[in-house]
Design a protein around this motif. Structure first.
Motif, PDB file in Angstrom:
ATOM      1  N   ALA A  40     -65.433   0.360  48.023  1.00 31.42           N
ATOM      2  CA  ALA A  40     -64.854   0.898  46.790  1.00 31.42           C
ATOM      3  C   ALA A  40     -65.484   2.241  46.436  1.00 31.42           C
ATOM      4  O   ALA A  40     -64.793   3.175  46.004  1.00 31.42           O
ATOM      5  N   HIS A  43     -64.146   5.632  47.885  1.00 28.96           N
ATOM      6  CA  HIS A  43     -62.990   6.339  47.327  1.00 28.96           C
ATOM      7  C   HIS A  43     -63.413   7.616  46.611  1.00 28.96           C
ATOM      8  O   HIS A  43     -62.580   8.480  46.334  1.00 28.96           O
ATOM      9  N   LYS A  45     -64.546   8.006  43.540  1.00 23.12           N
ATOM     10  CA  LYS A  45     -64.148   8.066  42.138  1.00 23.12           C
ATOM     11  C   LYS A  45     -65.329   7.981  41.178  1.00 23.12           C
ATOM     12  O   LYS A  45     -65.174   8.179  39.976  1.00 23.12           O
ATOM     13  N   LEU A  85     -57.928   1.895  39.738  1.00 21.94           N
ATOM     14  CA  LEU A  85     -57.752   1.543  41.151  1.00 21.94           C
ATOM     15  C   LEU A  85     -57.251   0.108  41.286  1.00 21.94           C
ATOM     16  O   LEU A  85     -56.590  -0.243  42.257  1.00 21.94           O
ATOM     17  N   ALA A 102     -55.217   3.335  45.895  1.00 21.94           N
ATOM     18  CA  ALA A 102     -56.242   4.055  46.653  1.00 21.94           C
ATOM     19  C   ALA A 102     -55.618   4.819  47.809  1.00 21.94           C
ATOM     20  O   ALA A 102     -54.710   4.332  48.479  1.00 21.94           O
ATOM     21  N   ARG A 103     -56.097   6.017  48.047  1.00 25.38           N
ATOM     22  CA  ARG A 103     -55.577   6.842  49.120  1.00 25.38           C
ATOM     23  C   ARG A 103     -56.559   6.958  50.283  1.00 25.38           C
ATOM     24  O   ARG A 103     -56.202   7.433  51.349  1.00 25.38           O
ATOM     25  N   ALA A 104     -57.805   6.573  50.057  1.00 26.30           N
ATOM     26  CA  ALA A 104     -58.822   6.667  51.110  1.00 26.30           C
ATOM     27  C   ALA A 104     -59.359   5.277  51.415  1.00 26.30           C
ATOM     28  O   ALA A 104     -59.495   4.453  50.515  1.00 26.30           O
ATOM     29  N   THR A 105     -59.629   5.017  52.672  1.00 27.14           N
ATOM     30  CA  THR A 105     -60.128   3.709  53.087  1.00 27.14           C
ATOM     31  C   THR A 105     -61.330   3.887  53.996  1.00 27.14           C
ATOM     32  O   THR A 105     -61.277   4.678  54.944  1.00 27.14           O
TER      33      THR A 105
END
Length: 223
Positions: A40, A43, A45, A85, A102-105
């Motif tokens: 998490a 990401h 954020k 998120l 979420a756009r990133a993993t």
């Protein structure tokens, strides 16, 4: 509540019992808690200061009864909802909506490199170092964050107004009091400061013991 960072030397909590070396996790879900927290955070954020403040903001009764990783998961859930998120409805149902937020993993193959790299907090700063190794310093008499009422700080209340000596200069680092609240990094000099146990507590079991705290320059004044 008094922040968790303020618990040092508090009466009634019992002795600190060191665990045997070699056992990293005591339950399978502990490893999963670390993994989901790391994933998490990838990401981008929030930063480590925001995450620490989220744990401090847990309800006092919850903080006292939760285990270590329960604190992590509870604070993570709060953060995920706060930045949208994850929704509160998704958490209550236990499954995700069809549209991902979420756009990133973080990929499994990248985890080792992320753990090894960490999140360096040293930054250039225009603030010159005031103290040097061996200097006597006194911490602020009021330990609270001076920028945000009730905000995050790394100056524990038990060390407020205490006199210690500088044992190391760490360079200039992000100031958590700003970073945890979106006020910029505000990098300033950071020092390792040693305090005698007898300076911090009225009746220490071992008065000649020392506690070393990493403290930012704005927490300190010449003693």
């Amino acid at each position: 509540m008094s922040r968790p960072h303020d618990m040092g030397g508090r009466y009634g909590d019992g002795p600190v019992i060191p665990e045997a070396e070699g056992k990293v996790f005591h339950a399978d879900w502990h490893a999963r808690a670390l993994a989901v927290t790391l994933a998490a955070g990838a990401h981008g954020k929030w930063n480590i200061d925001v995450s620490r403040h989220a744990r401090e903001c847990l309800a006092p009764m919850d903080y006292a009864r939760f285990s270590y990783y329960e604190k992590w998961i509870a604070a993570l859930a709060d953060l995920l909802v706060a930045i949208d998120l994850v929704s509160a409805r998704e958490l209550s149902r236990g499954d995700a909506d069809a549209t991902p937020r979420a756009r990133a993993t973080l990929q499994a193959r990248d985890v080792s490199a992320v753990l090894a790299k960490g999140g360096p907090a040293d930054r250039p700063s225009d603030i010159a170092a005031t103290f040097k190794t061996g200097d006597a310093v006194r911490t602020r008499r009021i330990a609270a964050n001076t920028l945000v009422d009730g905000g995050h700080t790394r100056l524990p209340r038990y060390a407020a107004g205490a006199v210690g000596r500088v044992v190391r200069f760490h360079g200039t680092h992000v100031l958590p009091d700003r970073s945890a609240h979106g006020l910029g990094e505000g990098a300033e000099p950071l020092y390792g400061v040693a305090f005698a146990a007898s300076e911090l507590w009225a009746h220490p079991e071992h008065p000649r013991d020392e506690v070393v705290l990493d403290l930012w320059q704005s927490y300190l004044a010449p003693a």
